[in-house]
Design a protein around this motif. Sequence first.
Motif, short mmCIF file in Angstrom:
data_model
loop_
_atom_site.label_atom_id
_atom_site.label_comp_id
_atom_site.label_asym_id
_atom_site.label_seq_id
_atom_site.Cartn_x
_atom_site.Cartn_y
_atom_site.Cartn_z
N ASP A 144 -4.43 -1.98 2.60
CA ASP A 144 -3.57 -2.61 1.60
C ASP A 144 -2.69 -1.56 0.92
O ASP A 144 -1.51 -1.79 0.67
CB ASP A 144 -4.43 -3.36 0.59
N TYR A 145 -3.28 -0.40 0.62
CA TYR A 145 -2.52 0.70 0.00
C TYR A 145 -1.40 1.16 0.92
O TYR A 145 -0.26 1.33 0.49
CB TYR A 145 -3.47 1.86 -0.33
N VAL A 146 -1.71 1.37 2.19
CA VAL A 146 -0.69 1.81 3.15
C VAL A 146 0.39 0.75 3.30
O VAL A 146 1.59 1.07 3.36
CB VAL A 146 -1.34 2.16 4.51
N ASN A 147 -0.01 -0.51 3.33
CA ASN A 147 0.97 -1.59 3.43
C ASN A 147 1.90 -1.60 2.21
O ASN A 147 3.11 -1.73 2.35
CB ASN A 147 0.26 -2.94 3.57
N ASN A 148 1.34 -1.46 1.02
CA ASN A 148 2.17 -1.40 -0.19
C ASN A 148 3.05 -0.15 -0.20
O ASN A 148 4.17 -0.18 -0.70
CB ASN A 148 1.29 -1.43 -1.44
N LEU A 149 2.54 0.95 0.33
CA LEU A 149 3.31 2.19 0.39
C LEU A 149 4.54 2.02 1.27
O LEU A 149 5.62 2.50 0.92
CB LEU A 149 2.43 3.32 0.92
N THR A 150 4.40 1.31 2.36
CA THR A 150 5.56 1.10 3.24
C THR A 150 6.59 0.17 2.61
O THR A 150 7.77 0.24 2.94
CB THR A 150 5.12 0.54 4.61
N VAL A 151 6.14 -0.69 1.69
CA VAL A 151 7.07 -1.62 1.03
C VAL A 151 7.75 -0.96 -0.16
O VAL A 151 8.96 -1.07 -0.34
CB VAL A 151 6.32 -2.90 0.59
N THR A 152 6.98 -0.24 -0.99
CA THR A 152 7.52 0.32 -2.24
C THR A 152 7.96 1.76 -2.12
O THR A 152 8.71 2.24 -2.96
CB THR A 152 6.46 0.24 -3.36
N TYR A 153 7.47 2.49 -1.15
CA TYR A 153 7.75 3.92 -0.96
C TYR A 153 7.35 4.74 -2.19
O TYR A 153 7.97 5.74 -2.50
CB TYR A 153 9.23 4.17 -0.64
N GLU A 154 6.32 4.29 -2.91
CA GLU A 154 5.81 5.02 -4.06
C GLU A 154 4.40 5.51 -3.78
O GLU A 154 3.56 4.77 -3.31
CB GLU A 154 5.75 4.11 -5.30
N VAL A 155 4.16 6.78 -4.08
CA VAL A 155 2.83 7.35 -3.92
C VAL A 155 2.11 7.18 -5.25
O VAL A 155 2.67 7.41 -6.31
CB VAL A 155 2.93 8.84 -3.55
N SER A 156 0.83 6.78 -5.19
CA SER A 156 0.10 6.52 -6.43
C SER A 156 -0.42 7.80 -7.08
O SER A 156 -0.83 7.79 -8.22
CB SER A 156 -1.07 5.58 -6.16
N THR A 157 -0.44 8.89 -6.36
CA THR A 157 -1.02 10.13 -6.87
C THR A 157 0.07 11.02 -7.44
O THR A 157 0.62 11.86 -6.75
CB THR A 157 -1.77 10.85 -5.74
N THR A 158 0.36 10.84 -8.71
CA THR A 158 1.39 11.65 -9.36
C THR A 158 0.89 12.35 -10.61
O THR A 158 1.60 13.19 -11.16
CB THR A 158 2.61 10.78 -9.73
N ASP A 159 -0.29 12.03 -11.08
CA ASP A 159 -0.80 12.59 -12.32
C ASP A 159 -1.70 13.79 -12.05
O ASP A 159 -2.63 13.70 -11.27
CB ASP A 159 -1.59 11.50 -13.07
N PRO A 160 -1.45 14.93 -12.72
CA PRO A 160 -2.28 16.12 -12.46
C PRO A 160 -3.72 15.98 -12.95
O PRO A 160 -4.59 16.72 -12.50
CB PRO A 160 -1.55 17.23 -13.22
N TRP A 161 -3.99 15.05 -13.85
CA TRP A 161 -5.36 14.86 -14.34
C TRP A 161 -6.29 14.40 -13.22
O TRP A 161 -7.49 14.64 -13.28
CB TRP A 161 -5.39 13.87 -15.50
N ILE A 162 -5.73 13.75 -12.22
CA ILE A 162 -6.54 13.29 -11.10
C ILE A 162 -7.16 14.49 -10.39
O ILE A 162 -8.32 14.44 -9.96
CB ILE A 162 -5.68 12.45 -10.14
N SER A 163 -6.41 15.58 -10.29
CA SER A 163 -6.94 16.80 -9.67
C SER A 163 -8.14 17.33 -10.43
O SER A 163 -9.11 17.78 -9.84
CB SER A 163 -5.86 17.88 -9.61
N LEU A 164 -8.09 17.25 -11.76
CA LEU A 164 -9.20 17.71 -12.57
C LEU A 164 -10.46 16.90 -12.30
O LEU A 164 -11.56 17.47 -12.19
CB LEU A 164 -8.81 17.60 -14.06
N VAL A 165 -10.32 15.60 -12.18
CA VAL A 165 -11.46 14.73 -11.89
C VAL A 165 -12.02 15.06 -10.51
O VAL A 165 -13.24 15.19 -10.33
CB VAL A 165 -11.06 13.24 -11.97
N THR A 166 -11.15 15.24 -9.53
CA THR A 166 -11.59 15.56 -8.17
C THR A 166 -12.27 16.92 -8.11
O THR A 166 -13.31 17.08 -7.45
CB THR A 166 -10.40 15.50 -7.20
N ILE A 167 -11.73 17.91 -8.80
CA ILE A 167 -12.33 19.24 -8.82
C ILE A 167 -13.69 19.21 -9.52
O ILE A 167 -14.66 19.83 -9.05
CB ILE A 167 -11.38 20.25 -9.50
#
Length: 149
Positions: free
Chosen positions: A102-125
């Motif tokens: 579903d994410y890939v399908n929406n990505l092909t329609v909107t051309y927007e990546v959901s990962t733009t916030d640097p705080w996400i990197s902090l959570v992943t690290i």
Amino acid sequence: MSFGLSERLIKARRAFITSALLSLAGVVVEGLALTVFSSIILLTDFFHWTLDTIVEFMMLFSIYYASRVGKKFPWSILIVEFSTSLLVMIILLAFYGWVALDYVNNLTVTYEVSTTDPWISLVTISGGFTTFTAFLLQRRNYTRYGSRF
């Protein structure tokens, strides 16, 4: 230092409890972060933590049960545990696959990546550090008790 099987399992169980609680904390942190930041990376981490937590709690149950019955442990219980773990993993991975498609399908329609916030990197690290801590704990646990099972 010579331990009997049940005594080693009881001592090993303490490390598994800590590891399972670390995984549960990972689920909570990733879940909270997922509610704030909508990201496929956080969603992937959340599913990873969920699978780890389920498997660790099931292993914890097996170790607890084995430490109670000692050498009379019915090893067929592991078949049930592993079958249940596999079923849960298949269900979660199928659900994640549906969400990822579903994410890939929406990505092909909107051309927007959901990962733009640097705080996400902090959570992943932080999740990576938690995983590494659990690894060190389990490695020490295996060195201390596991090589003589």
